[in-house]
Structure formats: C-alpha cells, structure tokens
Design a protein around this motif. Sequence first.
Motif, PDB file in Angstrom:
ATOM      1  N   SER A   1       0.840  -1.202   0.000  1.00  0.00           N
ATOM      2  CA  SER A   1       0.000   0.000   0.000  1.00  0.00           C
ATOM      3  C   SER A   1       0.876   1.253   0.000  1.00  0.00           C
ATOM      4  CB  SER A   1      -0.925   0.007   1.226  1.00  0.00           C
ATOM      5  OG  SER A   1      -1.551   1.262   1.373  1.00  0.00           O
ATOM      6  N   SER A   2       0.884   1.963  -1.117  1.00  0.00           N
ATOM      7  CA  SER A   2       1.643   3.218  -1.184  1.00  0.00           C
ATOM      8  C   SER A   2       1.110   4.232  -0.183  1.00  0.00           C
ATOM      9  CB  SER A   2       1.588   3.794  -2.599  1.00  0.00           C
ATOM     10  OG  SER A   2       2.168   2.897  -3.525  1.00  0.00           O
ATOM     11  N   ALA A   3      -0.209   4.208   0.035  1.00  0.00           N
ATOM     12  CA  ALA A   3      -0.808   5.137   0.996  1.00  0.00           C
ATOM     13  C   ALA A   3      -0.260   4.888   2.402  1.00  0.00           C
ATOM     14  CB  ALA A   3      -2.324   4.997   0.987  1.00  0.00           C
ATOM     15  N   ASP A   4      -0.218   3.622   2.804  1.00  0.00           N
ATOM     16  CA  ASP A   4       0.321   3.300   4.129  1.00  0.00           C
ATOM     17  C   ASP A   4       1.798   3.651   4.218  1.00  0.00           C
ATOM     18  OD1 ASP A   4      -2.184   2.324   4.684  1.00  0.00           O
ATOM     19  OD2 ASP A   4      -1.561   0.241   4.990  1.00  0.00           O
ATOM     20  N   ALA A   5       2.569   3.361   3.174  1.00  0.00           N
ATOM     21  CA  ALA A   5       4.013   3.606   3.190  1.00  0.00           C
ATOM     22  C   ALA A   5       4.315   5.098   3.299  1.00  0.00           C
ATOM     23  CB  ALA A   5       4.659   3.021   1.938  1.00  0.00           C
ATOM     24  N   LEU A   6       3.659   5.902   2.481  1.00  0.00           N
ATOM     25  CA  LEU A   6       3.943   7.337   2.482  1.00  0.00           C
ATOM     26  C   LEU A   6       3.411   8.014   3.735  1.00  0.00           C
ATOM     27  CD1 LEU A   6       3.236   8.067  -1.282  1.00  0.00           C
ATOM     28  CD2 LEU A   6       5.449   7.997  -0.142  1.00  0.00           C
ATOM     29  N   ALA A   7       2.244   7.599   4.200  1.00  0.00           N
ATOM     30  CA  ALA A   7       1.714   8.167   5.447  1.00  0.00           C
ATOM     31  C   ALA A   7       2.590   7.781   6.627  1.00  0.00           C
ATOM     32  CB  ALA A   7       0.280   7.702   5.670  1.00  0.00           C
ATOM     33  N   SER A   8       3.145   6.586   6.609  1.00  0.00           N
ATOM     34  CA  SER A   8       4.040   6.162   7.682  1.00  0.00           C
ATOM     35  C   SER A   8       5.304   7.019   7.692  1.00  0.00           C
ATOM     36  CB  SER A   8       4.403   4.682   7.519  1.00  0.00           C
ATOM     37  OG  SER A   8       3.256   3.866   7.652  1.00  0.00           O
ATOM     38  N   ALA A   9       5.844   7.308   6.499  1.00  0.00           N
ATOM     39  CA  ALA A   9       7.014   8.186   6.415  1.00  0.00           C
ATOM     40  C   ALA A   9       6.673   9.577   6.925  1.00  0.00           C
ATOM     41  CB  ALA A   9       7.516   8.248   4.974  1.00  0.00           C
ATOM     42  N   ALA A  10       5.479  10.067   6.581  1.00  0.00           N
ATOM     43  CA  ALA A  10       5.051  11.386   7.047  1.00  0.00           C
ATOM     44  C   ALA A  10       4.899  11.393   8.567  1.00  0.00           C
ATOM     45  CB  ALA A  10       3.735  11.780   6.383  1.00  0.00           C
ATOM     46  N   ASN A  11       4.340  10.330   9.109  1.00  0.00           N
ATOM     47  CA  ASN A  11       4.175  10.227  10.561  1.00  0.00           C
ATOM     48  C   ASN A  11       5.528  10.224  11.254  1.00  0.00           C
ATOM     49  OD1 ASN A  11       2.597   9.873  12.948  1.00  0.00           O
ATOM     50  ND2 ASN A  11       3.105   7.701  12.931  1.00  0.00           N
ATOM     51  N   TYR A  12       6.505   9.538  10.654  1.00  0.00           N
ATOM     52  CA  TYR A  12       7.845   9.504  11.226  1.00  0.00           C
ATOM     53  C   TYR A  12       8.478  10.892  11.210  1.00  0.00           C
ATOM     54  CZ  TYR A  12      12.631   8.066  12.160  1.00  0.00           C
ATOM     55  OH  TYR A  12      13.880   7.949  12.709  1.00  0.00           O
ATOM     56  N   LEU A  13       8.358  11.600  10.096  1.00  0.00           N
ATOM     57  CA  LEU A  13       8.934  12.942  10.012  1.00  0.00           C
ATOM     58  C   LEU A  13       8.246  13.908  10.976  1.00  0.00           C
ATOM     59  CD1 LEU A  13       9.434  13.289   6.153  1.00  0.00           C
ATOM     60  CD2 LEU A  13      11.217  13.073   7.889  1.00  0.00           C
ATOM     61  N   LYS A  14       6.922  13.783  11.084  1.00  0.00           N
ATOM     62  CA  LYS A  14       6.198  14.645  12.032  1.00  0.00           C
ATOM     63  C   LYS A  14       6.705  14.421  13.450  1.00  0.00           C
ATOM     64  CE  LYS A  14       1.560  15.743  13.763  1.00  0.00           C
ATOM     65  NZ  LYS A  14       0.110  15.413  13.681  1.00  0.00           N
ATOM     66  N   ALA A  15       6.927  13.158  13.814  1.00  0.00           N
ATOM     67  CA  ALA A  15       7.454  12.844  15.141  1.00  0.00           C
ATOM     68  C   ALA A  15       8.897  13.297  15.295  1.00  0.00           C
ATOM     69  CB  ALA A  15       7.355  11.340  15.395  1.00  0.00           C
ATOM     70  N   SER A  16       9.568  13.561  14.164  1.00  0.00           N
ATOM     71  CA  SER A  16      10.958  14.006  14.177  1.00  0.00           C
ATOM     72  C   SER A  16      11.055  15.523  14.049  1.00  0.00           C
ATOM     73  CB  SER A  16      11.735  13.327  13.045  1.00  0.00           C
ATOM     74  OG  SER A  16      11.711  11.922  13.193  1.00  0.00           O
TER      75      SER A  16
END
Length: 428
Positions: free
Chosen positions: A236-251
């Motif tokens: 799922s590209s949606a899950d992959a990209l949202a997960s990366a966004a969530n990681y950056l937001k937490a960073s």
Amino acid sequence: MLIKLLRQGSPHRYLTTAGVAMLLLAACADTPIRAHADTAIAAPLSDQREDMTFQQWRDQFREEALAAGIEPQLFDQAFSGITPDPAILRADRSQPEFTRPVWEYLEGAMSSTRLSSGRRLLEEHAQMLAAIEQRYGVDRNILVSIWGLESNFGANMGNNLVIRALATLAHEGRRPDFAHEQLLAALEILQRGDITPDDMLGSWAGAMGQTQFIPTTYNVHAVDFDGNGKRDIWHSSADALASAANYLKASNWQTGQLWGMEVQLPDGFDYALADMSIRKPISEWNSLGITTTRGTALNLEHPEQTGSLLLPAGHRGPAFIVMDNFRSILRYNNSTSYALAIGLMSQRLHGGGQISASWPTGDKPLSRSERLELQERLEAGGFEPGGIDGIIGANTRKAIRRLQLSLGTPADGYPDHELLNALRQWAE
C-alpha cells in the motif's frame, strides 16, 4: 610536540561501535532508525552466541520470544525452514574501500528517470498525497523524494526474508544485539497480522517496504492510512507514504518551512562556523554577510528561524543554510548527502533545486584506508578525532578544523589528500 606525537604512531582500532552503526545505516537502504532501544526487550546473551550452533541459538531465542508474548505457533511458522544466509553475512562484513563524492551521489539520486517517475506519481496520487499532507503537515514533494530514494517508488524493496536476514545477523552478525531487537519487533509485526512471513521482505539488514522501515521504527510509526485494517508498507503506497510522514512529524517536521537553501559566503568568511552543532537565527547569518545565490539578503517569513551552515564539499564547493526540516530528514537517514538529495529532489520535482555553485569535481575522495590513516594521524597529533573507524563524522571534522586552524588554512572540516599529505610530511 606534534612531530614527536606523529612519530609515535597509534594502535589500529578499525571497527568501533559508532563505525559499525554507521556502516549498518548505509547498508540499510537509507533506513530510519529509532534512537533508543525498547527497554522491555531483554538483552541477548551475545557473549555466548558464538559458541552456539544456529539451532541452539534459535532454541534459546524461541524461549525468550515466547516469554515476551510471541505465540509458539507464530514463532514456529516464522522460523519454519529458516537457516543462516551466507549472503547476508557477506553483506554485513563488507566494507567498501571507496565511496562516491557528494556530487556523484546527488547526480545518481536525482536522475532524469527518477525525477520523471516522481512527477508522474505526484499527479497520479495527488488526492492521496493531499490527504497525507493535510493530516501530517509534511510536504508531498519530500515524501515522494523519500519514496524514490528508498525503494525507487516501491520497485526495489529488497527480496530477503526479513526473519531469515535478522536471525542470521542476530546469530553471527557484527551487531547481534541490534539485530536481536529488530527480530523480536518483526515477530510482533507478524503476530499483529499486518503481513505474513513470506511477504515480509526487505533489505539484507532488515529494512522493509516502500519506505524501508526497520521493525522497531515500523512498530512505533507505521500507520494504516488506507483503512483496510493493516499497516502494509509493502503493498500500500498510501500506508508507506503516510508512515514516512508520521515519522517525520514525530521528528519535529515544521509545516510550511523550508528544509534549507543554497547561499553565498562573503570573502574572508570564518569557515569554522560551518558546523551542524552551530545554530544561528537567519537574521544573524544575514549580519555575517551570507546572501542568497543572487546576492540578496536571506528573507524568510520567520527570520527568527534558526539554521546551520553546511559545506558538503568544503569551502571550494556549494554552501547551504539548513534548518529544522533538514534535521528531520537526518533522523530518517543520518547522512547529510541523503538529506541534501531529498531536499533538492523535492524542489526538482517542480522545477527548482538547481545548484548555482560548482562542485570541486577534480577532487578524488579519500579511500577508506586513507580515512583510517587520517584519523590515526589526527589522534597521534593530539587533535582527538573521536575514534578510528574510517567514517568522517562530527568529531573527526572538529579534529580536522583544529588541524586546519594550526595550519592557517580554511577551517572547513573537509578531508582531502592535501590535508592527509600535510600530516604525512609532519610525521617524517
């Protein structure tokens, strides 16, 4: 005193803990790594593992995994037919002699083919990316750039069984404790049902999916953005990209702010200020005579925003002021070349990101052997490079600056053959 110390030499210490960590980072296909270990996971008996067969190690690990809550049936399914993979060990122990200079790395990262694919996918997934941007506040161009560099937009995610790779590394690898932690985390992922053992594929070091998360990072930051009940960063590209966004937001990603910009430095500038540990408000960099590449004052909506000066190829190459979002990208992969590639590619996707200054392409990068020698000679000279591992990190750059100041040359912290030759001559 310096000559005397250089003649004394220093012992070889080829692989410090920091060196191993950085080598694994480079090999993990640019993987985000959690900053701390989960203290709930017991430490393995790493001192005893070398005396164990794989089967003995597996049996002991099974007891620990079950004690940590992994179901016996799940463990046995995940480890069915699992044996050590010699190719994983060869990759783990590989230490390339030569590395690409930053300008070659950027050229490969931002190839015309990758940029063309990125622009097409920005249009194709515009609605999904807008929704991710709305929820997490991370620029879609940054996310697509990460997608492209991590896995070529999902085309190159790695074809290693993650359980087999991590089991091999936990039993015989150079960082068994790290692999042990990741292996337990991978079993937790399987137990939640997000993926099956056969579909849990990744790099030789256990980085997984379209955004190359290691298991502990996945457990903390992966999200189910498409709403199908699974956090599937593989399919799922949606899950992959949202997960990366969530990681950056937490960073600490700062919505609406730049990652950085190319700048011009005035004549006589103090290059020792080019240090990521030095942060100054943009207004202060302005007062020091730093301008845009057009010669105008740095003008941001928030001039109180702080930035650091980055000289990725020393004082003879381009200069950049990098800000909080650049540091967030560094949390994803602790390489300034990688973070610079992500920032510039995000601009290239919509027509920007061209570098004005020239790279010193005539420079031949130091080989690993030469970097080790440089660190040994810096240590022998009392410049304190902070370890001899062949990696030019923050401490080694500080040591280089101390040497450059003593030589009366620009203290940009950049290692080159001229610097190494100067140390060699002093030792004679």
